[in-house]
Design a protein around this motif. Structure first.
Motif, PDB file in Angstrom:
ATOM      1  N   ALA A  17       0.824  -1.214   0.000  1.00 59.07           N
ATOM      2  CA  ALA A  17       0.000   0.000   0.000  1.00 59.07           C
ATOM      3  C   ALA A  17       0.857   1.263   0.000  1.00 59.07           C
ATOM      4  O   ALA A  17       0.370   2.348  -0.303  1.00 59.07           O
ATOM      5  N   ALA A  18       2.137   1.129   0.335  1.00 62.37           N
ATOM      6  CA  ALA A  18       3.006   2.311   0.445  1.00 62.37           C
ATOM      7  C   ALA A  18       3.525   2.788  -0.904  1.00 62.37           C
ATOM      8  O   ALA A  18       4.201   3.812  -0.961  1.00 62.37           O
ATOM      9  N   TRP A  19       3.195   2.065  -1.993  1.00 63.19           N
ATOM     10  CA  TRP A  19       3.864   2.381  -3.271  1.00 63.19           C
ATOM     11  C   TRP A  19       3.723   3.825  -3.747  1.00 63.19           C
ATOM     12  O   TRP A  19       4.706   4.397  -4.239  1.00 63.19           O
ATOM     13  N   PRO A  20       2.542   4.482  -3.608  1.00 61.26           N
ATOM     14  CA  PRO A  20       2.508   5.862  -4.119  1.00 61.26           C
ATOM     15  C   PRO A  20       3.479   6.772  -3.356  1.00 61.26           C
ATOM     16  O   PRO A  20       4.068   7.674  -3.941  1.00 61.26           O
ATOM     17  N   ILE A  21       3.643   6.493  -2.056  1.00 65.24           N
ATOM     18  CA  ILE A  21       4.557   7.323  -1.265  1.00 65.24           C
ATOM     19  C   ILE A  21       5.996   7.065  -1.701  1.00 65.24           C
ATOM     20  O   ILE A  21       6.762   8.000  -1.929  1.00 65.24           O
ATOM     21  N   CYS A  22       6.347   5.783  -1.849  1.00 65.88           N
ATOM     22  CA  CYS A  22       7.719   5.450  -2.253  1.00 65.88           C
ATOM     23  C   CYS A  22       8.031   6.066  -3.614  1.00 65.88           C
ATOM     24  O   CYS A  22       9.100   6.641  -3.814  1.00 65.88           O
ATOM     25  N   LEU A  23       7.081   5.960  -4.524  1.00 64.10           N
ATOM     26  CA  LEU A  23       7.262   6.540  -5.859  1.00 64.10           C
ATOM     27  C   LEU A  23       7.474   8.050  -5.754  1.00 64.10           C
ATOM     28  O   LEU A  23       8.328   8.620  -6.425  1.00 64.10           O
ATOM     29  N   GLY A  24       6.691   8.697  -4.920  1.00 64.42           N
ATOM     30  CA  GLY A  24       6.792  10.144  -4.769  1.00 64.42           C
ATOM     31  C   GLY A  24       8.061  10.574  -4.038  1.00 64.42           C
ATOM     32  O   GLY A  24       8.622  11.625  -4.334  1.00 64.42           O
ATOM     33  N   TYR A  25       8.490   9.755  -3.056  1.00 67.45           N
ATOM     34  CA  TYR A  25       9.685  10.115  -2.295  1.00 67.45           C
ATOM     35  C   TYR A  25      10.952  10.008  -3.131  1.00 67.45           C
ATOM     36  O   TYR A  25      11.923  10.727  -2.879  1.00 67.45           O
ATOM     37  N   ALA A  26      10.951   9.088  -4.112  1.00 61.39           N
ATOM     38  CA  ALA A  26      12.190   8.842  -4.868  1.00 61.39           C
ATOM     39  C   ALA A  26      12.765  10.127  -5.477  1.00 61.39           C
ATOM     40  O   ALA A  26      13.914  10.464  -5.183  1.00 61.39           O
ATOM     41  N   PRO A  27      12.003  10.865  -6.287  1.00 63.08           N
ATOM     42  CA  PRO A  27      12.626  12.051  -6.892  1.00 63.08           C
ATOM     43  C   PRO A  27      12.947  13.137  -5.866  1.00 63.08           C
ATOM     44  O   PRO A  27      13.963  13.820  -5.975  1.00 63.08           O
ATOM     45  N   ILE A  28      12.083  13.273  -4.831  1.00 67.00           N
ATOM     46  CA  ILE A  28      12.329  14.315  -3.823  1.00 67.00           C
ATOM     47  C   ILE A  28      13.566  13.955  -3.002  1.00 67.00           C
ATOM     48  O   ILE A  28      14.423  14.796  -2.730  1.00 67.00           O
ATOM     49  N   GLY A  29      13.654  12.680  -2.617  1.00 65.00           N
ATOM     50  CA  GLY A  29      14.794  12.224  -1.823  1.00 65.00           C
ATOM     51  C   GLY A  29      16.099  12.363  -2.590  1.00 65.00           C
ATOM     52  O   GLY A  29      17.108  12.827  -2.042  1.00 65.00           O
ATOM     53  N   LEU A  30      16.073  11.975  -3.881  1.00 65.94           N
ATOM     54  CA  LEU A  30      17.278  12.118  -4.709  1.00 65.94           C
ATOM     55  C   LEU A  30      17.679  13.585  -4.796  1.00 65.94           C
ATOM     56  O   LEU A  30      18.845  13.932  -4.623  1.00 65.94           O
ATOM     57  N   ALA A  31      16.697  14.446  -5.056  1.00 64.82           N
ATOM     58  CA  ALA A  31      16.995  15.882  -5.170  1.00 64.82           C
ATOM     59  C   ALA A  31      17.563  16.411  -3.861  1.00 64.82           C
ATOM     60  O   ALA A  31      18.526  17.184  -3.851  1.00 64.82           O
ATOM     61  N   PHE A  32      16.984  15.957  -2.744  1.00 66.17           N
ATOM     62  CA  PHE A  32      17.497  16.396  -1.448  1.00 66.17           C
ATOM     63  C   PHE A  32      18.948  15.949  -1.265  1.00 66.17           C
ATOM     64  O   PHE A  32      19.795  16.719  -0.841  1.00 66.17           O
ATOM     65  N   GLY A  33      19.222  14.678  -1.595  1.00 66.51           N
ATOM     66  CA  GLY A  33      20.582  14.150  -1.441  1.00 66.51           C
ATOM     67  C   GLY A  33      21.585  14.944  -2.255  1.00 66.51           C
ATOM     68  O   GLY A  33      22.678  15.266  -1.774  1.00 66.51           O
ATOM     69  N   VAL A  34      21.207  15.283  -3.494  1.00 62.64           N
ATOM     70  CA  VAL A  34      22.108  16.047  -4.360  1.00 62.64           C
ATOM     71  C   VAL A  34      22.406  17.415  -3.732  1.00 62.64           C
ATOM     72  O   VAL A  34      23.559  17.840  -3.649  1.00 62.64           O
ATOM     73  N   LEU A  35      21.348  18.094  -3.258  1.00 66.57           N
ATOM     74  CA  LEU A  35      21.528  19.415  -2.639  1.00 66.57           C
ATOM     75  C   LEU A  35      22.386  19.326  -1.377  1.00 66.57           C
ATOM     76  O   LEU A  35      23.276  20.151  -1.157  1.00 66.57           O
ATOM     77  N   ALA A  36      22.097  18.304  -0.553  1.00 63.37           N
ATOM     78  CA  ALA A  36      22.814  18.163   0.709  1.00 63.37           C
ATOM     79  C   ALA A  36      24.295  17.891   0.452  1.00 63.37           C
ATOM     80  O   ALA A  36      25.169  18.409   1.155  1.00 63.37           O
ATOM     81  N   GLN A  37      24.567  17.114  -0.572  1.00 65.90           N
ATOM     82  CA  GLN A  37      25.955  16.818  -0.921  1.00 65.90           C
ATOM     83  C   GLN A  37      26.651  18.096  -1.372  1.00 65.90           C
ATOM     84  O   GLN A  37      27.793  18.357  -0.996  1.00 65.90           O
ATOM     85  N   LYS A  38      25.933  18.912  -2.138  1.00 65.80           N
ATOM     86  CA  LYS A  38      26.520  20.192  -2.582  1.00 65.80           C
ATOM     87  C   LYS A  38      26.770  21.109  -1.396  1.00 65.80           C
ATOM     88  O   LYS A  38      27.663  21.946  -1.427  1.00 65.80           O
ATOM     89  N   ALA A  39      25.939  20.961  -0.337  1.00 66.84           N
ATOM     90  CA  ALA A  39      26.115  21.790   0.862  1.00 66.84           C
ATOM     91  C   ALA A  39      27.224  21.249   1.757  1.00 66.84           C
ATOM     92  O   ALA A  39      27.472  21.796   2.833  1.00 66.84           O
ATOM     93  N   GLY A  40      27.865  20.151   1.331  1.00 69.44           N
ATOM     94  CA  GLY A  40      29.023  19.653   2.063  1.00 69.44           C
ATOM     95  C   GLY A  40      28.760  18.470   2.978  1.00 69.44           C
ATOM     96  O   GLY A  40      29.620  18.099   3.762  1.00 69.44           O
ATOM     97  N   LEU A  41      27.581  17.855   2.907  1.00 72.17           N
ATOM     98  CA  LEU A  41      27.300  16.697   3.765  1.00 72.17           C
ATOM     99  C   LEU A  41      27.722  15.403   3.055  1.00 72.17           C
ATOM    100  O   LEU A  41      27.587  15.272   1.845  1.00 72.17           O
ATOM    101  N   THR A  42      28.221  14.452   3.857  1.00 73.90           N
ATOM    102  CA  THR A  42      28.574  13.141   3.305  1.00 73.90           C
ATOM    103  C   THR A  42      27.303  12.290   3.227  1.00 73.90           C
ATOM    104  O   THR A  42      26.314  12.585   3.918  1.00 73.90           O
ATOM    105  N   PRO A  43      27.309  11.227   2.412  1.00 75.84           N
ATOM    106  CA  PRO A  43      26.125  10.343   2.363  1.00 75.84           C
ATOM    107  C   PRO A  43      25.722   9.826   3.742  1.00 75.84           C
ATOM    108  O   PRO A  43      24.532   9.706   4.034  1.00 75.84           O
ATOM    109  N   TRP A  44      26.692   9.551   4.605  1.00 77.32           N
ATOM    110  CA  TRP A  44      26.366   9.079   5.963  1.00 77.32           C
ATOM    111  C   TRP A  44      25.621  10.141   6.749  1.00 77.32           C
ATOM    112  O   TRP A  44      24.668   9.855   7.465  1.00 77.32           O
TER     113      TRP A  44
END
Lengths: 239, 107
Positions: A17-44
């Protein structure tokens, strides 16, 4: 002890039942990770924030504040105000979780997001939905969020911006869940009122406090109108 | 990992967790008065609407009204589709397809 088959059904039902959320989180989460990495955070460090905070919009704002050199206290206070809206969602969810043990409630609280609240609230009306499935749904969504932000943190925008209209997965889900929540004309009226108030307040007030302000106002007016309607029916007047 | 970062995310985690936790703990173990039940009955529709609509008709920072938004145009058929079918899967797929198509026609 619950039979293994039941456990399997609960895991499968909640996760599926969680699939619409997972689908929606994927692009937002990826975008967040990219921004956070640019701000100097490590993946951990990104993964740790997603695990401990688990709130999309607050994380975006925190990262932009980190990048502009803000101190910890202002970032924490901003996070608090942005996430205050969960107060309303947890209050509303309490109606469906009556009598559940405090340990389970504490675990459930961790997974309350805009998305899981909306989806579980709609699902709780189904007979086959229960707190166990809701909890699985929460944690499946949580895993999708943590994973996608960490993957983004490795420097990858693996889904090209705007691909397949994936940015619209969560808005479409919210629209459908709103429609499914509506049971009478007073619900329609208060949804319209809350939406219009939110638009007006979002133009006037900074941050996202407009969500709480508009919802509380609309719910309060709705409660009084319902009471009045019930009063009219009781006193025998035509409504 | 830097200690100051660890403390920052711990602080953020605590202030995020508390508003999620307090109402569940305090409201799940008592009989709710009728007025509160009535009030809470409006919370899902009110919150969802307040989450959706500003995203459809405002844009930018600071926010301003922007009525001709592909997201708003797509929301109309998506809402009708949701109303008619009551299908979450169908609505998500229809909304995504329409939004993708809108991006092609109004780049």
């Amino acid at each position: 002890m619950m039979p293994v088959g039941d456990r399997w059904n609960i895991l499968k039902g909640g996760a599926a039942a969680a699939w619409p959320i997972c689908l929606g989180y994927a692009p937002i989460g990826l975008a967040f990770g990219v921004l956070a990495q640019k701000a100097g955070l490590t993946p951990w460090e990104i993964g740790l924030m997603s695990l401990l905070v688990y709130a999309g919009s607050a994380q975006f704002i925190a990262v932009s504040m980190i990048e502009s050199g803000a101190q910890a206290i202002p970032i924490i206070l901003t996070t608090f105000t942005i996430n205050l809206r969960h107060l309303l969602m947890s209050s509303s969810l309490a109606v469906h979780l009556q009598g559940l043990g405090r340990g389970w409630l504490s675990l459930y609280a961790y997974g309350v997001t805009d998305e899981s609240f909306a989806l579980n609230t709609a699902r709780f009306r189904d007979r086959e939905w229960d707190w166990r499935r809701a909890l699985v749904l929460n944690h499946a969504s949580n895993c999708a969020w943590i994973a996608s932000t960490v993957i983004g943190g490795y420097g990858g925008q693996f889904i090209p911006a705007g691909a397949f209209g994936i940015d619209y997965a969560l808005p479409a889900m919210f629209i459908c869940l709103l429609v499914m929540q509506i049971r009478d004309s007073l619900h329609v009226a208060m949804a319209v009122l809350s939406g219009l108030l939110a638009v007006a307040l979002s133009l006037l007030l900074p941050g996202n406090i407009y969500i709480v302000a508009a919802s509380v106002t609309a719910a309060t007016i709705g409660m009084f109108l319902r009471k009045r309607r019930a009063g009219i029916v009781e006193s025998g007047e035509s409504p | 990992m830097r200690t100051d970062y660890l403390l920052l995310v711990l602080g953020m985690g605590i202030v995020t967790y508390l508003p999620r936790w307090v109402p569940l703990i305090f409201l799940s173990h008592r009989r709710l008065p009728e007025w509160l039940k009535q009030w809470l009955d409006f919370i899902p529709v009110a919150v969802l609407s307040a989450l959706i609509l500003p995203g459809l008709v405002t844009a930018g920072e600071p926010r301003h009204l922007e009525a001709f938004h592909p997201a708003l145009l797509v929301a109309i058929p998506t809402t009708i589709f949701a109303w008619k079918t009551r299908s979450l899967a169908g609505t998500v797929i229809a909304g995504m397809s329409l939004y993708w198509a809108a991006g092609r026609f109004f780049p």
